[in-house]
Design a protein around this motif. Structure first.
Motif, PDB file in Angstrom:
ATOM      1  N   THR A 121       1.830   8.525   0.186  1.00  0.00           N
ATOM      2  CA  THR A 121       1.204   7.331  -1.378  1.00  0.00           C
ATOM      3  C   THR A 121      -0.143   7.234  -1.650  1.00  0.00           C
ATOM      4  OG1 THR A 121       2.497   6.040   0.306  1.00  0.00           O
ATOM      5  CG2 THR A 121       0.728   4.995  -1.197  1.00  0.00           C
ATOM      6  N   GLN A 158       3.285   6.276  -5.249  1.00  0.00           N
ATOM      7  CA  GLN A 158       3.683   6.651  -4.548  1.00  0.00           C
ATOM      8  C   GLN A 158       5.124   7.651  -4.326  1.00  0.00           C
ATOM      9  OE1 GLN A 158       6.223   3.425  -1.426  1.00  0.00           O
ATOM     10  NE2 GLN A 158       4.556   3.819   0.056  1.00  0.00           N
ATOM     11  N   ILE A 216      -0.917  -0.274  -3.726  1.00  0.00           N
ATOM     12  CA  ILE A 216      -0.560   1.292  -3.867  1.00  0.00           C
ATOM     13  C   ILE A 216      -0.718   1.326  -5.482  1.00  0.00           C
ATOM     14  CG2 ILE A 216       1.533   3.183  -4.136  1.00  0.00           C
ATOM     15  CD1 ILE A 216       2.648   1.020  -1.481  1.00  0.00           C
TER      16      ILE A 216
END
Length: 104
Positions: free
Chosen positions: A33, A53, A50
């Motif tokens: 990630t 990922q 994020i």
């Protein structure tokens, strides 16, 4: 890891070495990630977003001190590089492994 640091646009290959034994007949979920971690205006709140990922299932083998978990991720060309110059606005990469618990 086969190469450190990992390079944007290339593969990140290697293995996670544990000091405990995992069943070799059950795969482990691994994820890589890219995280944007930043502080709020008040300096107290913190958010982790994020940016990218990828998840995979990895085989477990027996290692010298426990278990070995093989990892192989392709990092996209347009991913952000690690940047920790400003601790209130940084980019970092996280590699995690987790075993599924039956019935959960």
């Amino acid at each position: 890891m086969a190469q450190m640091p990992g390079i944007v646009g290339r593969h990140l290959c290697g293995r996670i070495e544990t000091n405990f034994s995992l069943p070799t007949d059950q795969p482990v979920d691994v994820s890589l990630t890219c995280v944007h971690s930043h502080a709020g205006a008040n300096g107290k709140d913190r958010w982790d977003d994020i940016l990218w990922q990828n998840k995979a299932s990895a085989a477990v083998t027996i290692g010298p001190f426990g278990s070995l978990i093989s990892v192989d991720f392709e990092i996209p060309f347009d991913a952000r590089e690690t940047d920790s110059r400003n601790p209130n606005d940084e980019i970092f990469w996280r590699l995690t492994a987790a075993r599924k618990v039956p019935g959960v």
